[in-house]
Design a protein around this motif. Structure first.
Motif, short mmCIF file in Angstrom:
data_model
loop_
_atom_site.label_atom_id
_atom_site.label_comp_id
_atom_site.label_asym_id
_atom_site.label_seq_id
_atom_site.Cartn_x
_atom_site.Cartn_y
_atom_site.Cartn_z
N HIS A 29 -6.90 -10.76 -5.57
CA HIS A 29 -6.01 -9.55 -5.23
C HIS A 29 -5.09 -9.13 -6.27
N GLU A 59 1.20 3.71 -3.24
CA GLU A 59 0.47 4.97 -2.98
C GLU A 59 1.65 6.18 -3.28
N SER A 82 0.83 -1.40 0.04
CA SER A 82 -0.07 0.03 -0.14
C SER A 82 0.91 1.02 0.12
N SER A 112 -7.55 -4.25 -2.34
CA SER A 112 -8.04 -3.31 -1.69
C SER A 112 -8.92 -3.86 -0.08
N ASP A 120 -6.39 1.21 -1.27
CA ASP A 120 -6.78 0.50 -2.64
C ASP A 120 -6.15 0.53 -3.64
N ASN A 121 -5.26 -0.54 -3.38
CA ASN A 121 -3.98 -0.74 -4.60
C ASN A 121 -4.67 -0.75 -5.92
N GLU A 142 -7.07 0.66 -7.32
CA GLU A 142 -7.39 1.84 -7.95
C GLU A 142 -6.05 2.67 -8.23
N GLU A 143 -5.18 2.96 -6.95
CA GLU A 143 -3.88 3.65 -7.18
C GLU A 143 -3.11 3.05 -8.19
N HIS A 199 -14.03 -3.27 -7.92
CA HIS A 199 -13.00 -2.74 -9.47
C HIS A 199 -13.53 -3.37 -10.62
N LYS A 226 -8.70 3.22 3.77
CA LYS A 226 -9.20 3.59 2.33
C LYS A 226 -7.95 2.76 1.51
#
Lengths: 324, 222
Positions: free
Chosen positions: A279, A206, A202, A227, A251-252, A254-255, B158, A249
């Protein structure tokens, strides 16, 4: 006076009767409704702090002398000379912090050569402290040969001897503090590689997606989790929102869309904790850059990638990725 | 292995929310009869090498609308303590009953609803329990049935495909009802069609499929 008392008594009797009447007329449904409402607004149990496993308290770092549980232990050929080990502290104060925290770190390599070296910043998992991950850091220090690259590992706040309570923002702030330290030693962004394992993915993701002090040149993720939402859905069976279980929060999935740097993904096919399908594959698929490579390690469970893959294969694979 | 902390709270809240209660009503109440009940229990997990059931708790109220139909509603107390309002509401309908053999079939269509106080996200999922029940003597009852939950969403986080939309769990139970009280125990094989690995929770189920659930129920009729 008597009239007043009579009036007050009458009013009181009316109120009591009204309350009794209300109590007898109120339905069970209403009781359930108001009970649940009150519970809803008074409850506060959350999973957030459970992400951080800091249960093994230590009074000093023991490195090779550490005898506690570890994923694997390297033989004597992987020994790091004392002169190439630098234990230090640094201050971490970042986004949302009202004070700074003393963070412990370990640099493997020649301190005086950081400006010229390529350095791997290792963001460890959620468990315990740097002693637990020491073997992994040593293994990384053998990528491309002993001390071909420098390796920096830190204990996030609340981990090991580092100050403060662990938190999600703290992960990012502390990893960024490590980058500030490297920058202060003269490291350029072109020579910074970030490696995240499990929870550490994460912070690695990030800070690669939204750089702060430095923009890492390449990103390596081992056994990333997608996530909190995926974790909740996997656990519940149903597609329940993450907010049912946690305020985190992270959220790999999405990041990683914002990550343009080269990306290397490593995941055990038998990861029974952070499943490769729900994952890892999602994170890999969502990478927003041009170059990515995947290494699905057959038969490896969570934390077993280096041992199942083989130390030499593992080092060779990382070396190729870093040097390409 | 560097697993996320095996905290009990983690396990409780991350585990199968859908497996948090037994069938509410097996045999409909008489017209006008009411009942309140509570239950504790959930799927079995491996907790530090010891098999335990997750102590989900909920309370419910039921009322006989007529001799063949009973309405019920509940709140899930464990979920509430995490800031999630969760309820299931539905009816128990006697589909067939043979008074000679004291054998019957009942169906419990219900709606589950959850809403959290943190982001106000709501979730709705239907449920249908069907039970074959047999009474013994004046106060004992056993039942065999299927508990079915339905996930209405086709996608999950997602934009990934929701892997399963129908969770079927065979179940068996026993109830003992001296006077106004009923004491029940139910066991179900929760979602036997779903692999229980990989997962953040170490569920215990035959051949790593689903989880065995155990539930205790206490009901007061009045």
């Amino acid at each position: 006076m008597t009239k007043r008392i009579q009036f007050a008594t009458k009013a009181l009797r009316h109120k009591v009767l009204f309350l009794i009447g209300f109590a007898t007329k109120v339905s069970i449904y209403q009781v359930l409704f108001f009970t649940s409402l009150s519970l809803l607004f008074t409850s506060c149990l959350r999973l957030d702090s459970n992400l951080f496993n800091v249960s093994d308290k230590i009074s000093e770092y023991k490195w090779d002398d550490y005898t506690g549980e570890q994923d694997f232990k390297l033989d004597a050929s992987y020994k790091i000379q004392d002169s190439m080990m630098y234990q230090f502290t640094m201050d971490s104060k970042g986004k949302g912090d009202t004070k700074s925290y003393k963070i412990y770190g370990m640099y493997i390599g020649d301190l005086n050569q950081i400006a010229n070296d390529t350095v791997i910043l290792y963001c460890h998992g959620n468990k315990w402290h740097m002693d637990f991950y020491w073997q992994r850091a040593k293994l990384l220090a053998h990528t491309g040969g002993k001390h071909r690259f420098g390796v920096l590992m830190i204990d996030y706040r609340g981990y090991g001897l580092s100050d403060g309570p662990p938190s999600e923002e703290g992960l990012y702030n502390d990893a960024d503090a490590a980058m500030q330290w490297l920058k202060s030693k003269g490291l350029s962004e072109q020579r910074l590689i970030v490696y995240g394992f499990s929870m550490g993915t994460s912070a690695a993701t990030e800070l690669s997606a939204t750089p702060r002090s430095m923009r890492p040149h390449k990103l390596i993720l081992e056994a990333p989790f997608a996530s909190a939402a995926v974790m909740s859905a996997d656990g519940a069976g149903l597609n329940v929102p993450a907010s049912y279980t946690t305020n985190l929060k992270i959220d790999n999935a999405e990041e990683i869309k914002k990550v343009k740097q080269d990306f290397c993904w490593i995941h055990g096919t038998q990861d029974n904790f952070l499943g490769i399908k729900t994952h890892g594959e999602v994170v890999y698929k969502n990478h927003g850059g041009n170059y990515k490579e995947a290494h699905r390690i057959e038969g490896a469970d969570h934390g077993q990638v280096p041992t199942t893959f083989g130390f030499q294969n593992y080092n060779d694979m990382l070396y190729k990725f870093i040097m390409r | 292995m560097s697993k996320i902390q095996s905290s009990f709270i983690l396990i409780v809240t991350m585990s199968l929310l859908i497996a948090c209660a037994p069938s509410r009503v097996i045999k409909p109440l008489a017209k006008g009869e009411q009942a309140v009940g509570a239950n504790i229990g959930g799927p079995l997990i491996d907790f530090g090498g010891i098999p335990i059931f997750i102590p989900y708790t909920s309370a419910f109220y039921a009322k006989g609308l007529n001799d063949k139909t009973t309405a019920f509603g509940s709140i899930h107390l464990t979920a509430s303590s995490f800031g999630v309002f969760q309820t299931d509401m539905g009816i128990c309908r006697e589909l067939w009953y043979n008074p000679k053999n004291k054998l019957g079939v009942s169906a419990n269509p219900a709606l589950n609803f959850a809403l959290d106080r943190w982001e106000w996200k709501a979730k709705l999922w239907p449920q249908l329990d069907v039970n074959l029940h047999k009474e013994f003597g004046s106060n004992k009852l056993i039942y065999l049935g299927l508990c079915n939950w339905f996930e209405l969403s086709r996608i999950r986080a997602h934009s990934e495909v929701q892997p399963k939309n129908w969770f079927m769990s065979p179940q068996v139970g026993f109830q003992y009802s001296p006077k106004k009280w009923t004491y029940g125990i139910e066991s179900k094989w929760v979602a036997p069609g779903v692999n229980n690995q990989p997962n953040v929770v170490d569920y215990l189920g035959p051949n790593h499929k689903g989880a065995i659930g155990v539930y205790f129920q206490f009901i007061r009729r009045f």
